[in-house]
Design a protein around this motif. Structure first.
Motif, PDB file in Angstrom:
ATOM      1  N   LYS A 142      -1.708   1.727   3.764  1.00 33.82           N
ATOM      2  CA  LYS A 142      -0.652   1.449   4.490  1.00 33.82           C
ATOM      3  C   LYS A 142      -0.577   2.042   6.133  1.00 33.82           C
ATOM      4  O   LYS A 142      -0.194   1.206   6.919  1.00 33.82           O
ATOM      5  CB  LYS A 142       0.321   2.381   3.679  1.00 33.82           C
ATOM      6  N   ASN A 143      -1.413   2.811   6.379  1.00 28.68           N
ATOM      7  CA  ASN A 143      -1.389   3.576   7.567  1.00 28.68           C
ATOM      8  C   ASN A 143      -2.331   2.434   8.526  1.00 28.68           C
ATOM      9  O   ASN A 143      -2.159   2.613   9.957  1.00 28.68           O
ATOM     10  CB  ASN A 143      -2.100   4.791   7.744  1.00 28.68           C
ATOM     11  N   LEU A 144      -2.789   1.580   7.904  1.00 24.65           N
ATOM     12  CA  LEU A 144      -3.569   0.587   8.900  1.00 24.65           C
ATOM     13  C   LEU A 144      -2.460  -0.378   9.439  1.00 24.65           C
ATOM     14  O   LEU A 144      -3.146  -1.150  10.594  1.00 24.65           O
ATOM     15  CB  LEU A 144      -4.764  -0.053   8.335  1.00 24.65           C
ATOM     16  N   ASN A 145      -1.550  -0.388   9.338  1.00 31.46           N
ATOM     17  CA  ASN A 145      -0.313  -1.577   9.621  1.00 31.46           C
ATOM     18  C   ASN A 145      -1.074  -2.829   9.822  1.00 31.46           C
ATOM     19  O   ASN A 145      -0.701  -3.515  10.881  1.00 31.46           O
ATOM     20  CB  ASN A 145       0.014  -0.864  10.990  1.00 31.46           C
ATOM     21  N   LEU A 146      -1.265  -3.266   8.688  1.00 32.35           N
ATOM     22  CA  LEU A 146      -1.960  -4.395   8.385  1.00 32.35           C
ATOM     23  C   LEU A 146      -0.804  -5.802   8.598  1.00 32.35           C
ATOM     24  O   LEU A 146      -0.047  -5.697   7.983  1.00 32.35           O
ATOM     25  CB  LEU A 146      -2.807  -4.746   7.333  1.00 32.35           C
ATOM     26  N   GLN A 147      -1.490  -6.846   9.380  1.00 29.70           N
ATOM     27  CA  GLN A 147      -0.684  -8.049   9.155  1.00 29.70           C
ATOM     28  C   GLN A 147      -1.425  -9.380   9.335  1.00 29.70           C
ATOM     29  O   GLN A 147      -2.588  -9.456   9.874  1.00 29.70           O
ATOM     30  CB  GLN A 147      -0.002  -8.001  10.967  1.00 29.70           C
ATOM     31  N   LEU A 148      -0.754 -10.270   8.422  1.00 34.12           N
ATOM     32  CA  LEU A 148      -1.403 -11.379   8.392  1.00 34.12           C
ATOM     33  C   LEU A 148      -1.282 -12.265   9.783  1.00 34.12           C
ATOM     34  O   LEU A 148      -0.465 -12.304  10.272  1.00 34.12           O
ATOM     35  CB  LEU A 148      -0.760 -12.291   7.262  1.00 34.12           C
ATOM     36  N   PRO A 149      -2.482 -12.826   9.853  1.00 35.76           N
ATOM     37  CA  PRO A 149      -2.486 -13.661  11.204  1.00 35.76           C
ATOM     38  C   PRO A 149      -1.665 -14.677  11.193  1.00 35.76           C
ATOM     39  O   PRO A 149      -1.435 -15.476  10.052  1.00 35.76           O
ATOM     40  CB  PRO A 149      -4.178 -13.927  11.616  1.00 35.76           C
ATOM     41  N   THR A 150      -1.142 -15.298  12.296  1.00 35.10           N
ATOM     42  CA  THR A 150      -0.264 -16.442  12.400  1.00 35.10           C
ATOM     43  C   THR A 150      -0.813 -17.390  13.171  1.00 35.10           C
ATOM     44  O   THR A 150      -1.528 -17.489  14.009  1.00 35.10           O
ATOM     45  CB  THR A 150       1.320 -16.213  12.871  1.00 35.10           C
TER      46      THR A 150
END
Length: 256
Positions: A234-242
């Motif tokens: 959770k602390n990695l602030n992961l985001q899927l690429p767009t």
């Protein structure tokens, strides 16, 4: 300095097991979602190191951690006695090739720490080599953290000696567990105090901290392990690429 004799290997008595297990299941589900983001983003990786005496539950906690995750993004390697080829190389040779690539979670069931534990206990290496190997391990872990965005979580599977002997006896008494029986495990348990001292010294000399995981009760062990891994992801602030506008334009061009 960490003193294992001062750390409980069981849950606090007032803890509600049903509530804890419910919380564990919720985090396992959310962790599966985070692992998808990790795999899709491909900017970070996670290395989980499990160390502990025989019977402490390394396989069991691995199953509990990742039952909500995609098998495509989780890899597990179990380190046993080095092969002849591995003995012919430096002790980290067989380790570094399994360091996780970006997007993956890698589990080490036992690890490079075996080479400063069992070899030290049995006097197969001297104290000078122990110190040099610990320094090499610290450098290796610093490298993969800095150079590959790898988060390292190290768990010491903290089981009591009484519980360990109970687990080893089950491998004899329960037919479905006979395959786990290994006479060498009984020989190693006689060196319990020596191993505890070696682990405590190791904890004090490592730059990446250890999580001491109470393992006498599976439900509490699983809760703490899942909570630690979930919070790290959770602390990695992961985001899927767009997709970029140019990517969409290229598809539209092909459609025409």
């Amino acid at each position: 300095m960490i003193k294992l004799s001062e750390i409980p290997s069981r849950a606090p008595k007032d803890l509600d097991r049903a509530k804890i297990e419910a919380q564990t299941e919720k985090m396992v589900e959310k962790m599966g979602e985070l692992q998808t983001l990790l795999y899709g983003e491909r900017k970070h990786s996670l290395l989980i190191i499990l160390q502990g005496m025989d019977g402490s539950g390394k396989d069991g906690v691995t199953r509990a951690l990742f039952k909500g995750c995609s098998a495509a993004g989780v890899r597990v390697v179990s380190y046993k006695k080095p092969t002849e080829e591995e003995f012919a190389h430096d002790f980290l040779w067989r380790i570094h090739k399994y360091a996780p690539e970006k997007g993956y979670i890698q589990v080490f069931n036992r690890s490079h720490y075996e080479d400063v534990l069992i070899q030290r206990i049995h006097k197969w290496i001297d104290e000078e080599r122990v110190s040099k190997r610990i320094a090499a391990i610290n450098a290796f872990e610093e490298l993969v953290q800095f150079d590959n965005n790898t988060t390292i979580l190290k768990f010491y599977m903290h089981i009591s000696h009484e519980k360990q002997l109970e687990k080893l006896q089950e491998r004899i008494d329960l037919p479905q567990d006979n395959w786990k029986h290994n006479l060498d495990d009984w020989k190693e348990t006689k060196l319990w105090d020596e191993y505890r001292k070696a682990y405590e010294d190791l904890f004090a000399r490592c730059t990446v901290p250890w999580h001491i995981l109470p393992c006498d009760q599976k439900w509490y062990r699983n809760y703490l392990a899942v909570k630690t891994v979930y919070e790290a992801l959770k602390n990695l602030n992961l985001q899927l690429p767009t997709l970029k506008p140019a990517d969409i334009a290229a598809v539209e061009a092909l459609k025409k």
